[in-house]
Design a protein around this motif. Sequence first.
Motif, PDB file in Angstrom:
ATOM      1  N   SER A 170       0.833  -1.209   0.000  1.00 31.38           N
ATOM      2  CA  SER A 170       0.000   0.000   0.000  1.00 31.38           C
ATOM      3  C   SER A 170       0.867   1.259   0.000  1.00 31.38           C
ATOM      4  N   PHE A 171       2.027   1.203   0.653  1.00 31.16           N
ATOM      5  CA  PHE A 171       2.968   2.325   0.624  1.00 31.16           C
ATOM      6  C   PHE A 171       3.506   2.532  -0.795  1.00 31.16           C
ATOM      7  N   ALA A 172       3.885   1.451  -1.448  1.00 31.51           N
ATOM      8  CA  ALA A 172       4.388   1.549  -2.816  1.00 31.51           C
ATOM      9  C   ALA A 172       3.306   2.045  -3.771  1.00 31.51           C
ATOM     10  N   LYS A 173       2.064   1.680  -3.494  1.00 30.18           N
ATOM     11  CA  LYS A 173       0.959   2.064  -4.377  1.00 30.18           C
ATOM     12  C   LYS A 173       0.782   3.577  -4.425  1.00 30.18           C
ATOM     13  N   VAL A 174       1.041   4.250  -3.314  1.00 34.50           N
ATOM     14  CA  VAL A 174       0.931   5.707  -3.297  1.00 34.50           C
ATOM     15  C   VAL A 174       1.798   6.304  -4.401  1.00 34.50           C
ATOM     16  N   GLN A 175       3.026   5.811  -4.518  1.00 37.33           N
ATOM     17  CA  GLN A 175       3.948   6.345  -5.512  1.00 37.33           C
ATOM     18  C   GLN A 175       3.627   5.828  -6.911  1.00 37.33           C
ATOM     19  N   ALA A 176       3.285   4.553  -7.006  1.00 33.94           N
ATOM     20  CA  ALA A 176       2.975   3.978  -8.320  1.00 33.94           C
ATOM     21  C   ALA A 176       1.796   4.688  -8.968  1.00 33.94           C
TER      22      ALA A 176
END
Length: 686
Positions: free
Chosen positions: A231-237
């Motif tokens: 979910s943290f990576a999704k913010v940037q993706a």
Amino acid sequence: MTSKSIHLDEFALGVCYYPEHWDERFWADDFRRMKEMKFSVIRIAEFAWSLFEPEEGVFQFDLFDRVLNLADEYELKVILCTPTATPPAWLTSKYPEVLNVTLEGVTYQHGQRRHYNYSSPIYRVLCARITREMAVHYKNHPAVIGWQIDNEFNCETNVFYAAADHAAFRIWLQQKYGSLEQLNFAWGTVFWNQIYSDWEQVHLPRPTPSNSPNPHQALDEKRFISDNAISFAKVQADILREIASNHWVTTNGVFGHLDSHRMTDELLDFISYDSYPLFALGNAPSAEVNPMQDRGWSRNLSNVRSISPHFCVMEQQSGPGGWVNRIALPSPRPGQMRLWAYQSIAHGADMVLFFRWRTATIGTEIYWHGINDYHNQPNRRVAEATQIGHELNKIGRHIVGSSFIAEVALIRDYDNEWDGELDCWHGPMERHSLSGWYKALQHRHIPVNILNMTPHTTLEELVNYKLLVYPHPTILSDECAKLLEQYVHQGGQVVFGCRTGYKNIHGHCNMRVFPGPVANLCGVTVEDFTLITGFYKAPPIRWLDQKVTTLATADLFNDIIHVESPTVEIIAEYAAEYYAGKPALTRNKFGQGHAWYYGAAFNDAVADEIISQIGLESCVNQLCSVPLEIETVIRQSGDQQLIFLLNYSAQSQKIQLKLEVTEMLSGEQLEGDAIIEAFGVMIIKR
């Protein structure tokens, strides 16, 4: 899965570059030499947040604008990284809640990397802002081809216990279970009076007197950490997809407590890996190291290939590795840097970037050597990298897009991996067995894939393989068992080991006879069992086929097997202990295929005999005879096969070619006896 691969027309070779570490007068000469070495891509900026945002809300791009413009002049493509693995000092000072905390409650401080937590709301806001600012600024730059999110998720530490993590864990549990009653059931809290009556009582594992958390809570902890990182990576993706939609998105590394398969499927265009085979060799003092050590690194690459069949190696070993205080790895021998690069390529890498261009003169990694030494003068690593660059410039287009060929798959899954970290009654068996199977298959020159089992795995994925090895699926659902039954019924072969099928998805032990959901498929039950520990020694096994002379022991754990079906054939018996004469290995006819059950952890001798009994052979036997020291890999595109022969030995090795062939790297026509030099590589076109 193919849609989650890197797609290139030409092989891309490059290097990780840190322009902020060097006087600007170096840049043009560095880029000129890269082009002479036939490099085409660089990666930059993963640790440069303070240079982009020197104070909160103030953004500066001048330095990296000059770098990217100069790279474009030299026709070098650029992978930009979001710099969120190392938050600036102004950030951690103003917002200390972003810092990670140990299990014991000690807060990590500013001064290294990966000292933040994924759960902090303000950290997510600030990461989103720097990502958006960079994406807007560089979305149309002609040199930029893609983005790396953060750097090595869950490296250094893969557990998180900040206050924000405990709060996020509660929310995650509420969404997963819906009620405290369901949570209490899933965690078995009636045991030792752990029953929760209010959500505020629920935390991630905390220190306990015996350092032994609730095992069901610990399993959910790993699931939460993975979901939280995604979910943290999704913010940037999501920001990069919105603003820089003409660029691809990846991240690098495959580390613990992270479902890299799901992350790639949901967020990325493909996975990237950081390949350091020198970790497998360590500080081996002998002149002749075991060739299965760095050769065994191919198993890691096989796992990466299970995520993205064609992937990028974002950091490829180029020199000795060392931190000032804890990592101390020797220099690769002449030829090993090239060997390891082709190891990555053979296993599916269509883009490889060496770490790093020049060894850092400052900081923790001053001994993590790159292609160039501090003095910036020619050395053997530069010569080796140049050789690789010129070779791939010539033949790389024949490699990209070709597929790794394998008829055998080793099955893994995250639940059993994570549960086995705490559970010593099955975790050690998995590691032992995968090593044994991989070694046996390698020595027979039989390529193997890793297959990640999920609730979404289909029969179409399984039937690509003649043999599936699922060594110790302790957590095994009825749905997965039915899928494996379908695979075997249509003609497949599946092999299980001890401790199969005795837990459900919560990690509870099933109230059903072992091996639980696959008892019918295997046609056997387990009537008794023991750990092999203390005064118990691993007993030998006796093969019922008297022609078999292979010596083997039944390692780590022994299931004493009882045959339940007339279709079961006993292949081997225990030859010692109170259960001598009892079945140790069985094979059950099920439809058109067979299910094997072995009552112990696998070693290479047992795996080798099962391979013989099944009749698997190397797919290169008709072309050449190859000694044990060489790994063989086939990448195929259409009717063309490229056969990689990788010599991990410090001595030259002789192969015997049965047909005339073209060796791609040299362009020579070969037939009969041929020599592969120490740490050498051949690529044969067929």
